[in-house]
Scaffold this motif. Structure first.
Motif, PDB file in Angstrom:
ATOM      1  N   THR A   1      66.330  75.701  46.125  1.00  0.00           N
ATOM      2  CA  THR A   1      67.316  74.778  45.424  1.00  0.00           C
ATOM      3  C   THR A   1      66.237  73.848  44.858  1.00  0.00           C
ATOM      4  O   THR A   1      65.509  73.800  45.358  1.00  0.00           O
ATOM      5  CB  THR A   1      68.003  74.520  46.966  1.00  0.00           C
ATOM      6  OG1 THR A   1      68.582  75.255  47.584  1.00  0.00           O
ATOM      7  CG2 THR A   1      68.677  72.870  46.781  1.00  0.00           C
ATOM      8  N   SER A   2      66.544  73.158  44.095  1.00  0.00           N
ATOM      9  CA  SER A   2      66.269  72.748  43.268  1.00  0.00           C
ATOM     10  C   SER A   2      66.390  70.254  43.275  1.00  0.00           C
ATOM     11  O   SER A   2      65.916  69.514  43.717  1.00  0.00           O
ATOM     12  CB  SER A   2      66.415  71.910  41.837  1.00  0.00           C
ATOM     13  OG  SER A   2      67.033  71.729  41.646  1.00  0.00           O
ATOM     14  N   MET A   3      67.333  70.967  44.280  1.00  0.00           N
ATOM     15  CA  MET A   3      68.128  68.543  44.521  1.00  0.00           C
ATOM     16  C   MET A   3      67.344  68.414  46.004  1.00  0.00           C
ATOM     17  O   MET A   3      66.850  69.130  46.723  1.00  0.00           O
ATOM     18  CB  MET A   3      69.540  68.892  44.908  1.00  0.00           C
ATOM     19  CG  MET A   3      70.709  69.881  44.377  1.00  0.00           C
ATOM     20  SD  MET A   3      72.351  69.749  44.575  1.00  0.00           S
ATOM     21  CE  MET A   3      72.103  71.075  45.897  1.00  0.00           C
ATOM     22  N   VAL A   4      66.526  67.245  45.426  1.00  0.00           N
ATOM     23  CA  VAL A   4      66.224  66.551  46.620  1.00  0.00           C
ATOM     24  C   VAL A   4      67.140  65.201  47.357  1.00  0.00           C
ATOM     25  O   VAL A   4      67.775  64.970  46.629  1.00  0.00           O
ATOM     26  CB  VAL A   4      64.795  65.710  46.242  1.00  0.00           C
ATOM     27  CG1 VAL A   4      63.916  65.304  47.090  1.00  0.00           C
ATOM     28  CG2 VAL A   4      64.065  67.405  45.416  1.00  0.00           C
ATOM     29  N   SER A   5      66.706  65.250  48.584  1.00  0.00           N
ATOM     30  CA  SER A   5      67.985  64.291  49.418  1.00  0.00           C
ATOM     31  C   SER A   5      67.266  62.699  49.100  1.00  0.00           C
ATOM     32  O   SER A   5      66.224  62.583  48.964  1.00  0.00           O
ATOM     33  CB  SER A   5      67.461  64.558  50.800  1.00  0.00           C
ATOM     34  OG  SER A   5      67.849  63.314  51.816  1.00  0.00           O
ATOM     35  N   THR A   6      68.274  61.648  48.635  1.00  0.00           N
ATOM     36  CA  THR A   6      68.128  60.488  48.276  1.00  0.00           C
ATOM     37  C   THR A   6      66.888  59.620  49.470  1.00  0.00           C
ATOM     38  O   THR A   6      67.072  58.384  49.404  1.00  0.00           O
ATOM     39  CB  THR A   6      68.552  59.999  47.663  1.00  0.00           C
ATOM     40  OG1 THR A   6      69.979  59.857  48.625  1.00  0.00           O
ATOM     41  CG2 THR A   6      68.858  60.385  46.579  1.00  0.00           C
TER      42      THR A   6
ATOM     43  N   GLY B   1      64.343  68.175  55.372  1.00  0.00           N
ATOM     44  CA  GLY B   1      64.636  66.385  55.513  1.00  0.00           C
ATOM     45  C   GLY B   1      64.743  66.694  53.563  1.00  0.00           C
ATOM     46  O   GLY B   1      65.407  66.044  53.578  1.00  0.00           O
ATOM     47  N   VAL B   2      64.433  67.938  52.909  1.00  0.00           N
ATOM     48  CA  VAL B   2      64.244  67.724  51.524  1.00  0.00           C
ATOM     49  C   VAL B   2      65.203  67.852  50.751  1.00  0.00           C
ATOM     50  O   VAL B   2      65.495  67.822  49.399  1.00  0.00           O
ATOM     51  CB  VAL B   2      63.006  68.261  51.371  1.00  0.00           C
ATOM     52  CG1 VAL B   2      63.626  69.977  50.543  1.00  0.00           C
ATOM     53  CG2 VAL B   2      62.455  67.770  49.512  1.00  0.00           C
ATOM     54  N   TYR B   3      66.318  69.052  51.959  1.00  0.00           N
ATOM     55  CA  TYR B   3      67.704  69.231  50.952  1.00  0.00           C
ATOM     56  C   TYR B   3      68.351  68.328  50.879  1.00  0.00           C
ATOM     57  O   TYR B   3      68.878  67.271  53.039  1.00  0.00           O
ATOM     58  CB  TYR B   3      68.163  70.085  52.146  1.00  0.00           C
ATOM     59  CG  TYR B   3      66.756  71.665  51.703  1.00  0.00           C
ATOM     60  CD1 TYR B   3      66.859  71.996  50.445  1.00  0.00           C
ATOM     61  CD2 TYR B   3      66.268  72.590  52.615  1.00  0.00           C
ATOM     62  CE1 TYR B   3      66.272  73.062  50.141  1.00  0.00           C
ATOM     63  CE2 TYR B   3      65.700  73.234  52.369  1.00  0.00           C
ATOM     64  CZ  TYR B   3      64.812  73.803  51.432  1.00  0.00           C
ATOM     65  OH  TYR B   3      64.776  74.474  50.827  1.00  0.00           O
ATOM     66  N   PRO B   4      69.080  67.702  50.089  1.00  0.00           N
ATOM     67  CA  PRO B   4      70.663  66.572  50.102  1.00  0.00           C
ATOM     68  C   PRO B   4      71.465  66.617  52.086  1.00  0.00           C
ATOM     69  O   PRO B   4      71.344  67.870  52.113  1.00  0.00           O
ATOM     70  CB  PRO B   4      70.722  66.421  49.389  1.00  0.00           C
ATOM     71  CG  PRO B   4      69.775  67.365  48.399  1.00  0.00           C
ATOM     72  CD  PRO B   4      69.675  68.036  49.093  1.00  0.00           C
ATOM     73  N   ASP B   5      71.665  65.669  52.255  1.00  0.00           N
ATOM     74  CA  ASP B   5      73.312  66.219  53.040  1.00  0.00           C
ATOM     75  C   ASP B   5      73.735  66.186  53.024  1.00  0.00           C
ATOM     76  O   ASP B   5      75.175  66.276  52.017  1.00  0.00           O
ATOM     77  CB  ASP B   5      72.931  64.331  54.220  1.00  0.00           C
ATOM     78  CG  ASP B   5      74.214  64.244  55.623  1.00  0.00           C
ATOM     79  OD1 ASP B   5      74.480  65.404  55.867  1.00  0.00           O
ATOM     80  OD2 ASP B   5      74.672  62.845  54.725  1.00  0.00           O
ATOM     81  N   SER B   6      74.274  67.792  53.679  1.00  0.00           N
ATOM     82  CA  SER B   6      75.401  68.398  52.872  1.00  0.00           C
ATOM     83  C   SER B   6      76.306  69.477  54.117  1.00  0.00           C
ATOM     84  O   SER B   6      75.650  69.580  55.031  1.00  0.00           O
ATOM     85  CB  SER B   6      75.526  69.371  51.772  1.00  0.00           C
ATOM     86  OG  SER B   6      76.459  70.077  51.471  1.00  0.00           O
TER      87      SER B   6
END
Length: 301
Positions: free
Chosen positions: A132-137, A118-123
């Motif tokens: 991956t360094s992006m974090v889901s908001t 769930g840490v990964y952004p919705d895509s």
């Protein structure tokens, strides 16, 4: 080898204990329920109460590694107060373990904590690996970010730190799969929304295997706990129906309807994360269930 497990009596914990025993690894476990304390040669229970900052320090006797699975379920309605429970149940337990290690003599060299994809952004298009360094908001992204940051503080104690980001865990008796199966059995199953959202699933036995592999091979850092072949929500629903020999005749379930029913928690059904298992495979781990259909056949037939 002797390992201390928190959350050992839960769905994932029970599977990990079984794998440990298959490999002659002795398990100590912490439980908040005194009724769940057992004393066997290879399975010993110890009481703790993280909210009261209490822990039986004897749990650390001879322990070389800790597997942390503690945390309140995310499958209850996300009211403001329950959101605090979700966060605090993860942070407080880790804080208590850390303080216990700081204040007592111990032989712990490795801490492995559960985390979540769930840490990964919705895509619908991204393919996420451990770099991956992006974090889901989303709320889940916030939870995992704090959870992993607290886990990383164990590095201050000069121990190896691992974080297993868990995907959709498939088990025949508990968790999400029985909830997916229920409507399908009555020919009332249907994909959610567009049905195009990715579901990075894993068979419970493989997930337990990953934890024990990370433990025995001393793999550090982030590890994705998912099977090699994610599927869309439509494919998941269709494969469940196929394995159960049922038909899907209803239209897709609208997002707005599920938001009314579940509130903010509806994102669990609609967020899309396509996640790679390459790191653990390249480390030598062999999955028993690489494809969805054989995994479901094993669990449902």
């Amino acid at each position: 080898m002797k390992v201390l497990i928190t959350g050992a009596t839960g769905l994932i914990g029970k599977a990990i204990v079984k794998k440990c025993h298959e490999q002659n690894i002795t398990v100590h476990y912490l439980t908040t329920s005194k009724e769940k304390i057992e004393q066997q040669d290879n399975y010993k229970g110890f009481y703790w109460n993280p909210t009261a900052n209490k822990i039986d320090v004897a749990c650390l006797d001879g322990v070389e590694s800790i597997i942390n699975l503690a945390g309140a379920t995310i499958a209850n309605r996300w009211t403001a107060s329950y959101k605090n429970v979700i966060v605090n149940s993860r942070l407080n337990t880790l804080q208590l373990i850390k303080e216990t290690l700081q204040n007592n003599k111990h032989g712990v060299k490795h801490v492995i904590s559960a985390s979540a994809i769930g840490v990964y952004p919705d895509s619908l298009t991204n393919y996420y690996d451990e770099e991956t360094s992006m974090v889901s908001t989303s709320f889940l992204g916030e939870v995992v970010e704090q959870w992993e940051a607290m886990t990383d503080t164990f590095k201050e104690l000069d121990v190896l730190v691992s974080k297993v980001r868990i995907g959709l865990v498939l088990d025949g008796e508990e968790g999400a799969l029985p909830q997916i199966v229920k409507p399908v059995k009555f020919n009332a199953g249907a994909p959610f929304g567009s049905g195009n959202q990715w579901q990075s699933w894993i068979h419970i036995n493989d997930l337990a295997g990953i934890f024990v592999y990370v433990l025995t091979q001393e793999i550090d850092g982030v590890i994705n706990g998912v099977a090699p072949n994610p599927v869309t929500n439509t494919e998941l629903t269709k494969t469940v129906a196929c394995v159960l020999d049922k038909k899907l005749i209803l239209p897709n379930i609208p997002k707005g309807f599920m938001k009314l029913v579940l509130g903010e928690m509806h994102i669990l059904l609609f967020e899309s994360q396509r996640v790679s298992s390459k790191k653990i495979e390249e480390a030598g781990f062999q999955f028993e269930y690489v494809h969805l259909k054989p995994a479901l056949q094993n669990l449902l037939t």
